[in-house]
Structure formats: C-alpha cells, structure tokens
Design an enzyme around this catalytic site. Structure first.
Site, PDB file in Angstrom:
ATOM      1  N   SER A 211      32.697  43.170  51.252  1.00 44.30           N
ATOM      2  CA  SER A 211      32.340  43.543  49.879  1.00 44.30           C
ATOM      3  C   SER A 211      30.891  44.033  49.845  1.00 44.30           C
ATOM      4  O   SER A 211      30.541  44.967  50.556  1.00 44.30           O
ATOM      5  CB  SER A 211      32.589  42.358  48.945  1.00 44.30           C
ATOM      6  N   GLU A 343      42.955  45.457  46.307  1.00 44.31           N
ATOM      7  CA  GLU A 343      41.636  44.843  46.120  1.00 44.31           C
ATOM      8  C   GLU A 343      41.394  44.381  44.686  1.00 44.31           C
ATOM      9  O   GLU A 343      40.920  43.280  44.428  1.00 44.31           O
ATOM     10  CB  GLU A 343      40.541  45.856  46.496  1.00 44.31           C
ATOM     11  N   HIS A 440      41.141  41.499  47.072  1.00 45.27           N
ATOM     12  CA  HIS A 440      39.786  41.465  47.611  1.00 45.27           C
ATOM     13  C   HIS A 440      39.513  40.098  48.231  1.00 45.27           C
ATOM     14  O   HIS A 440      39.948  39.068  47.705  1.00 45.27           O
ATOM     15  CB  HIS A 440      38.809  41.747  46.464  1.00 45.27           C
TER      16      HIS A 440
END
Length: 523
Positions: A211, A343, A440
C-alpha cells in the site's frame, strides 16, 4: 532427505554458536544473542534458531523541532542495549475498528527504530529484505509484522518505523520535504553499514512494502539519495504513483497551519504539540473529504482522503517516479510488483455493505477518476456482468490506485537489464460472508507466512490455506535470493502475470479495461 529449510536452519545454528549467549538454567533458561553495531552492542532473543532484535534505533530520537527535520545519526551507547521488545511507534491518530488490528501504539521518543530477524548473526552474508509498512502515510508501525518465517528460510528480515503524517510529510516550501522518505533512506543506510553483523549481505538488499509502503518503494526507486542502497524491490499494491506537486503540498501545509493557528514554520508546528497536530490533521482530512479529487487527495465514494503524500520537490524527489523510471532510473534494480483482485473492498467493508453503493456513487467515482463514463460503465459491466455497483466500485478503485499504475511502471521498464515480474493475488477471503473477497492487504499474512497470527484472522478467516502461503512466501524468498521467480518476466508485448491462488495460473494480459485509462493522469 535433507530439505532446504532443514539445511538453512542447520548451517545457521552451527555458525551462530559464537554469538549465542545462554542465560538461566534448566527448563527455564533463556537464549540471548548479542551483536555489535556501529553505535554499540544490542541484546536480542533466540527462539527455535531465529535471532530477533527489536526496537533497535537507526536514527536519533526526534524531539522538539527535530520531529519535523531530517533524521540525525544515532548517538553511540556503552554497555549492551536490550533489543528484546518492540520499540516506540510513530505518533498517529487512532485507527477505527476493525482495522485497529495493528500492534497498539507504544509511547516514547525513540520511534525511529527497526526490528531484525536472522538465522545467523555473523558472516553468513544472507540476502536481506527491508519491509516498509502501509497505512496511508499516517498510521501503522512495524509491530504487526513477524520476520520469523523469512529468517527460517535464509533471509535477514528488517522491519522499519518511519515518521508519519505531518512529521513525515509536511511541506512548507522551506527547502525541506519528504522527511518520512528520508527516514526510510536513513534506515537503508543503517542496513548498509550494520547488517553484516547480523549475517546479512549489504550488497543484496530487497526493499519491499504494501500500500503506501509500496508507494514509498516506487518513490525510492526515483530518489537520488536511495541509489545503490538496494538491489531489488517488491511493490504490493502501489507503484510510486501517489505524489503531490509542490502547489498541492503547499496547500495541504497551509491548511494544517491554519487549523493550528500558528505561523507556517516547523518550529511553530512543533511547539503546538503532538496531540494538537494530530487533531488538526483529522480536521483537514474532514474538509478535504467534502472536496473529493482523486488526482489530488482522494475522497471519492468509498475511499479515504490521502492527505499525506510524497512531494515532487525537485531535490529529494526531482521528478515523478514514473518519469524517472521511463528515463531509465533504477533499470538495474530487479522488480516484482502486483495487486489484489478486489482491493477496494477493504475501504467499503465493513463500514458499509456493497449492496448499499448506488449507481450514482459508481458514476460519480468514474467521473472523478476522469474516465469516459459513456464508454467505461458498459465496459466494466461487460467484463464483470454479475457485479453490483459496490463490487464494481471496489474493482474501479483497484484499477485507479494499484492495477493501472503498476502496469505503467512495468511498461516503463521495458528493455531494462534487470527483471520485472507481475502478480495478481486472487484468493478470496471468506470473511463477511465472502464479501471481503481478494481485498487490500489480504496477501500480507501469506507473504510473511504469518497465518497463525490471531490478529490477522479477521481478514483471512479461521482456516487460510497454508499451501498458498508456501507459494507466495516462497516466491518472495526466491526473489530475495536470486532476483527471479518461477514465472516468466513481464514484457509489454504479453504482460505475463501470475495469478496467486490455491490453484495458481500464469496468464497473459489479464487487464481487459486497461485501455480505458490511457488518457487518464494517475500522478
């Protein structure tokens, strides 16, 4: 038959004997390990042949105005410094549940620290992996991540802390920028200078992150001060694409000092105190959320504001990372990058149901992303015919933030002498009645082979597949050792991608909507 893991553990145990100190007696005795760094000696613990050193400082503790200034060298100490427990964490606002599964904040000024796991303190010269955690550049710490599995498999794992929020990324147009990235570079310099004492090879360092940590890795590729500090890079859900121009960064800084009611200087912001600055950050984020703009700070439906980003200041970060990489910067660095298939579901669930996302919100997001809605909406519906607006929004967010920027970075490395590999993590979590999907962060427990960690069960579910952790973690370990994985290199002509799942599959160009983004500025 002696397998690879047994061989690595056996050789580590033999060569580490001289560094191992055993204290206590009988069944209650505790194994400790002492290593000498340039600043002084540190005492770690030993469990099942893995030596762990936690909370080791790589820079001086930032106090006062130093909280907003570049990192300074560690001051040497005498005697042996305990490195048995996690060190302090960077100041940050609280994370809302259930995303508050990270290690709880630990107070203290010495939060520029790192954790190390190694099978062999000494002269083994093992590959080194340096982990940069995610969290939007305003939350997170190294406390959640356990490097035991990497050490078990012959890698020295280092997990770093770095400054977040205003401390790390405040821009006041005063000649200073990207302090948090300079922290990361300082940690990499510490690794260069000290990791050999822990059995690591300073010439074989892989920097990897997820991320905003992956965004940082992609940015480090383009930073002159990071050149030569790592040989390989892994980007999980991020590709150096979230950066501010100086104009936008200046506006964010102005908004913060206005909320604080102080002069636009680092001294004045520091004097306001940590808690006031954190409260002002939250207030500015609320203001920005009412003015959504993905190409500046985010805030589109179902997605948080990204208030803190790297700044293209012309010095620490001279140009956009994608422009630097297109020009050939970091062409000698092996790269593995990828994303998760769904995600955006983590930003929607569990805060709201996918079923609650409206057609209007989906259309609004497409407009904010600068997509041609008349073509994009039917195209996404054609590819995902069973997806409701919430599911499509999650995929759209993935394409905007992760998939398309990753493809552009990989394409920009065409012809580079070093290898580029692409993956897509497609295993779907059973959590929230299966709606969490391939969201995610989901790959991280598999990357670290950390499936037994109860803190991570809320995202993986109770029985995550160990064979998938063996596959994913094994690929990361192999990349750190050799710069290669067990699927073909990425080339723009085929866009070969490994789909990581219980039944893995190598596919060519699995991105049916990528051409819709050709004219969209993602940077």
């Amino acid at each position: 038959m002696l397998n690879r893991r047994t061989f690595l553990r056996g050789t580590a145990a033999a060569s580490a004997f001289a560094a191992l100190a055993v204290t206590g007696c009988g069944a209650g005795r505790t194994a400790e390990s002492i290593v000498t760094t340039r600043a002084g000696r540190v005492r770690g613990s030993v469990t099942a042949g893995v030596h762990a050193f936690k909370g080791v400082p790589y820079a001086a503790p930032p106090r006062g105005v130093d909280r907003y200034l570049p990192p300074r060298p560690v001051q040497p100490w005498t005697g042996v410094r305990d490195a048995l427990t996690l060190g302090p964490t960077p100041p940050q606002p609280p994370t809302p549940p259930p995303l508050d599964f990270f290690a709880p904040p630990i107070p203290g000024a010495d939060y520029l620290n790192l954790n190390i796991w190694t099978p062999d303190p000494g002269s083994a010269r093992l590959p080194v992996m340096v982990w940069i955690y995610g969290g939007g550049l305003d939350t997170g710490s190294n406390g959640l991540y356990d490097g035991t599995a990497f050490a078990r498999d012959g890698v020295v794992l280092v997990a770093i802390n770095y400054r977040l929020g205003a401390e790390g990324f405040l821009f006041l147009d005063d000649g200073l920028a990207n302090i948090g990235l300079l922290d990361q570079i300082s940690a990499l310099e510490w690794v260069r200078d000290n990791i050999a004492a822990f059995g690591g090879d300073p010439g074989n360092v892989t920097v990897f992150g997820q991320s905003s940590g992956a965004m940082a890795v992609g940015t480090l590729l383009a930073m002159p001060r990071a050149e030569g500090l790592f040989r390989r890079a892994i980007m999980e859900s991020g590709a150096g694409n979230i950066c501010y121009s100086t104009d936008t960064a200046r506006e964010i800084g102005r908004r913060l000092v206005d909320k604080l009611g102080v002069a636009p200087t680092r001294e004045a912001v520091a004097a306001a105190g940590v808690e006031r600055v954190l409260a002002a950050q939250s207030a500015v984020m609320s203001d920005l959320a009412r003015q959504p703009d993905p190409q500046r700070w985010g805030g589109e439906p179902g997605c948080r504001v990204n208030m803190w980003r790297s700044t293209i200041d012309g010095d620490t970060l001279p140009v956009k990372p994608i422009d630097a990489i297109t020009a050939g910067v970091a062409a000698d660095v092996d790269v593995l990058l990828g994303h998760n298939a769904e995600e955006g579901r983590l930003s929607l669930l569990p805060f709201r149901s996918l079923d609650s996302v409206t057609e209007a919100e989906l259309t609004t997001a497409m407009r904010l992303y600068r997509l041609p809605v008349d073509r994009a909406l039917p195209a996404y519906r054609t590819v995902y015919p069973d997806a409701n607006p919430g599911a499509l929004l999650a995929i759209l967010q993935a394409d905007w933030f992760y998939t398309i920027p990753g493809l552009r970075l990989a394409d920009a490395r065409a012809g580079a002498p070093a290898a580029t590999y692409m993956y897509e993590f497609t295993w779907r979590s059973p959590q929230f009645e299966g709606q969490l999907g391939a969201c995610h962060f989901l790959e991280v427990p598999f990357v670290f082979d950390q499936l037994g960690d109860r803190r991570l069960r809320w995202i993986t579910g109770p029985n995550p597949p160990q064979q998938l952790a063996d596959l994913v973690h094994g690929a990361w370990v192999r990349f750190a050792h050799t710069g290669r994985v067990h699927w073909p290199r990425y080339e723009p002509t085929r866009r070969t991608t490994m789909r990581l799942d219980v039944q893995p599959m190598v596919v060519d160009d699995p991105y049916p909507n990528r051409n819709l983004w050709d004219r969209v500025d993602l940077y």
